[in-house]
Design a protein around this motif. Structure first.
Motif, PDB file in Angstrom:
ATOM      1  N   PRO A 113       0.834  -1.207   0.000  1.00 32.21           N
ATOM      2  CA  PRO A 113       0.000   0.000   0.000  1.00 32.21           C
ATOM      3  C   PRO A 113       0.872   1.262   0.000  1.00 32.21           C
ATOM      4  O   PRO A 113       0.923   2.016   0.969  1.00 32.21           O
ATOM      5  N   LEU A 114       1.560   1.474  -1.120  1.00 33.63           N
ATOM      6  CA  LEU A 114       2.469   2.611  -1.266  1.00 33.63           C
ATOM      7  C   LEU A 114       1.795   3.715  -2.071  1.00 33.63           C
ATOM      8  O   LEU A 114       1.361   3.482  -3.198  1.00 33.63           O
ATOM      9  N   LEU A 123      -0.266  15.414   3.371  1.00 39.09           N
ATOM     10  CA  LEU A 123       0.589  14.430   4.043  1.00 39.09           C
ATOM     11  C   LEU A 123       0.076  14.093   5.443  1.00 39.09           C
ATOM     12  O   LEU A 123      -0.010  12.917   5.811  1.00 39.09           O
ATOM     13  N   GLU A 124      -0.261  15.094   6.204  1.00 37.59           N
ATOM     14  CA  GLU A 124      -0.688  14.860   7.587  1.00 37.59           C
ATOM     15  C   GLU A 124      -1.953  14.020   7.638  1.00 37.59           C
ATOM     16  O   GLU A 124      -2.070  13.090   8.448  1.00 37.59           O
ATOM     17  N   GLU A 125      -2.899  14.332   6.761  1.00 39.15           N
ATOM     18  CA  GLU A 125      -4.157  13.582   6.731  1.00 39.15           C
ATOM     19  C   GLU A 125      -3.921  12.120   6.391  1.00 39.15           C
ATOM     20  O   GLU A 125      -4.540  11.225   6.974  1.00 39.15           O
ATOM     21  N   LEU A 126      -2.998  11.862   5.453  1.00 36.45           N
ATOM     22  CA  LEU A 126      -2.735  10.487   5.053  1.00 36.45           C
ATOM     23  C   LEU A 126      -1.975   9.726   6.132  1.00 36.45           C
ATOM     24  O   LEU A 126      -2.335   8.585   6.473  1.00 36.45           O
ATOM     25  N   THR A 127      -0.930  10.316   6.675  1.00 39.98           N
ATOM     26  CA  THR A 127      -0.111   9.601   7.663  1.00 39.98           C
ATOM     27  C   THR A 127      -0.894   9.297   8.935  1.00 39.98           C
ATOM     28  O   THR A 127      -0.602   8.320   9.636  1.00 39.98           O
ATOM     29  N   ALA A 128      -1.909  10.112   9.232  1.00 39.27           N
ATOM     30  CA  ALA A 128      -2.727   9.861  10.415  1.00 39.27           C
ATOM     31  C   ALA A 128      -3.512   8.559  10.303  1.00 39.27           C
ATOM     32  O   ALA A 128      -3.979   8.016  11.312  1.00 39.27           O
ATOM     33  N   LEU A 129      -3.612   8.031   9.084  1.00 43.42           N
ATOM     34  CA  LEU A 129      -4.349   6.785   8.861  1.00 43.42           C
ATOM     35  C   LEU A 129      -3.474   5.546   8.985  1.00 43.42           C
ATOM     36  O   LEU A 129      -3.919   4.439   8.702  1.00 43.42           O
ATOM     37  N   GLY A 130      -2.218   5.751   9.410  1.00 40.71           N
ATOM     38  CA  GLY A 130      -1.346   4.608   9.683  1.00 40.71           C
ATOM     39  C   GLY A 130      -0.224   4.438   8.698  1.00 40.71           C
ATOM     40  O   GLY A 130      -0.228   3.491   7.902  1.00 40.71           O
ATOM     41  N   TYR A 314       5.823  13.349  -1.539  1.00 41.98           N
ATOM     42  CA  TYR A 314       6.348  12.276  -0.699  1.00 41.98           C
ATOM     43  C   TYR A 314       5.859  10.915  -1.171  1.00 41.98           C
ATOM     44  O   TYR A 314       4.787  10.789  -1.749  1.00 41.98           O
ATOM     45  N   ASN A 315       6.667   9.893  -0.877  1.00 38.42           N
ATOM     46  CA  ASN A 315       6.228   8.509  -0.923  1.00 38.42           C
ATOM     47  C   ASN A 315       5.781   8.141   0.487  1.00 38.42           C
ATOM     48  O   ASN A 315       6.528   8.372   1.455  1.00 38.42           O
ATOM     49  N   VAL A 316       4.605   7.563   0.594  1.00 35.80           N
ATOM     50  CA  VAL A 316       4.082   7.162   1.906  1.00 35.80           C
ATOM     51  C   VAL A 316       3.667   5.693   1.823  1.00 35.80           C
ATOM     52  O   VAL A 316       2.742   5.345   1.091  1.00 35.80           O
ATOM     53  N   LEU A 317       4.375   4.856   2.578  1.00 34.49           N
ATOM     54  CA  LEU A 317       4.012   3.441   2.678  1.00 34.49           C
ATOM     55  C   LEU A 317       3.099   3.263   3.899  1.00 34.49           C
ATOM     56  O   LEU A 317       3.482   3.596   5.024  1.00 34.49           O
ATOM     57  N   MET A 318       1.909   2.790   3.653  1.00 31.82           N
ATOM     58  CA  MET A 318       0.939   2.619   4.738  1.00 31.82           C
ATOM     59  C   MET A 318       1.094   1.249   5.397  1.00 31.82           C
ATOM     60  O   MET A 318       1.506   0.274   4.762  1.00 31.82           O
ATOM     61  N   LYS A 319       0.744   1.181   6.658  1.00 31.17           N
ATOM     62  CA  LYS A 319       0.694  -0.101   7.347  1.00 31.17           C
ATOM     63  C   LYS A 319      -0.460  -0.913   6.781  1.00 31.17           C
ATOM     64  O   LYS A 319      -1.511  -0.363   6.437  1.00 31.17           O
ATOM     65  N   MET A 320      -0.252  -2.186   6.675  1.00 31.24           N
ATOM     66  CA  MET A 320      -1.320  -3.043   6.161  1.00 31.24           C
ATOM     67  C   MET A 320      -2.374  -3.270   7.232  1.00 31.24           C
ATOM     68  O   MET A 320      -3.546  -3.386   6.925  1.00 31.24           O
TER      69      MET A 320
END
Length: 320
Positions: A113-114, A123-130, A314-320
């Motif tokens: 989930p990259l 960025l902040e909104e996305l990273t807050a989702l894990g 940014y590249n943001v890799l999400m936790k599965m």
């Protein structure tokens, strides 16, 4: 389809939306459909424009999925790793639900989930989702300028630019800026096909791909939501051309090519086109001249116009 029982014990069918995204290749036929959806991003990033997607389909391998009036784009990441990744979805669904749909897809397919080229303001909104990791794409930040600055070149900082424009005007009495349209396109295509272009990209493969895509855009110009212009010298010869699209308060410039042997041609078309677009679109505040792709020469050229800001990605890799 699920079945429930009502008070009379009769089965009642209830429709359940399928959760798995289904991606298909992005094609030129999708321009008219996807462009309005991309505009819903409310971002000044070039990655959420028709040109940013359709000019680079072959390079990044973009695929699309439309689910619940929301656009999902899958392709390769905007870094040297070129890993399978997703663009930030745009449309009716909340971001949290979009991320869960991408996670479901990744669980089903074994993908990561990259998310790639995530603009700084999301960025902040996305990273807050894990988020598992966040990496700035330093070579892919967009250079964003005030439209008035490029249209007027006022002040000491733009002395050299004004001098180059004045040189072009002095050398070419009778010069003209003409619209990019059916009448002028044949001359522009001939000019570009014969133009000796030094690489403007750090990656030669990308530079060659961009050249072919520019030609493809010119040959199918009516399909794109672009506005453009060509600069003729005093003899009526094309010496530069440019094309971009208006998204909200921003003009995103996708193409700008010039004959480097003609003094001031690049500076002239930059200024004259900015002035024309500002006059025709009073709502215009910014001009996005896109990224420098890590090329030192291109970086110097973009910095020399004094951007109002650089839109980081940014590249943001999400936790599965």
């Amino acid at each position: 389809m699920q079945t429930l029982r009502n008070s009379a014990s009769r089965p009642v069918a209830v429709a359940v939306r399928p959760r798995c995204l289904r991606f298909t290749p992005v094609a030129s036929d999708d321009i008219a459909t996807l462009t309005p959806m991309l505009a819903r991003s409310a971002s000044r990033s070039c990655d959420f424009t028709a040109g940013g997607i359709f000019m680079w389909v072959g390079y990044f391998g973009y695929e699309k999925a439309v689910y619940a009036n929301t656009l999902f784009i899958r392709g390769l990441s905007e870094d040297s790793g070129r890993r399978p990744s997703f663009s930030l979805p745009v449309g009716a669904l909340p971001l949290a639900e979009c991320v869960e749909l991408v996670r479901d897809y990744c669980r089903a397919t074994g993908a990561e989930p990259l998310f790639s080229a995530v603009p700084e303001d999301r960025l902040e909104e996305l990273t807050a989702l894990g988020a598992a990791s966040v990496e700035e794409l330093t070579d892919w930040a967009d250079y964003v300028y005030r439209a008035e600055d490029l249209a007027n070149l006022t002040g000491k900082a733009y002395n050299k630019k004004r001098n180059h424009v004045n040189r072009f005007v002095a050398d070419n009495p009778g010069w003209s800026l003409v619209p990019l349209n059916a009448e002028t396109l044949p001359d522009v295509i001939e000019f570009f096909e014969n133009l000796d272009i030094e690489s403007e990209k750090a990656d030669p493969a990308m530079a060659e791909f961009e050249r072919e895509q520019c030609l493809d855009v010119l040959r199918n110009y009516e399909s794109y939501p672009f506005e453009g212009a060509a600069l003729r010298d005093g003899n009526g010869r094309i010496v530069a051309f440019t094309a971009g699209e208006i998204v909200g308060d921003t003009l995103v410039l996708h193409i700008e090519k010039m004959d480097h042997h003609v003094a001031g041609a690049g500076e002239a078309i930059n200024k004259f086109f900015a002035a024309r677009m500002l006059a025709e679109h009073p709502e215009l505040v910014y001009i996005n001249r896109e990224d420098d792709s890590g090329d030192p020469g291109l970086r110097y050229a973009k910095e020399s116009y004094h951007p109002a800001f650089k839109l980081k990605k940014y590249n943001v890799l999400m936790k599965m």
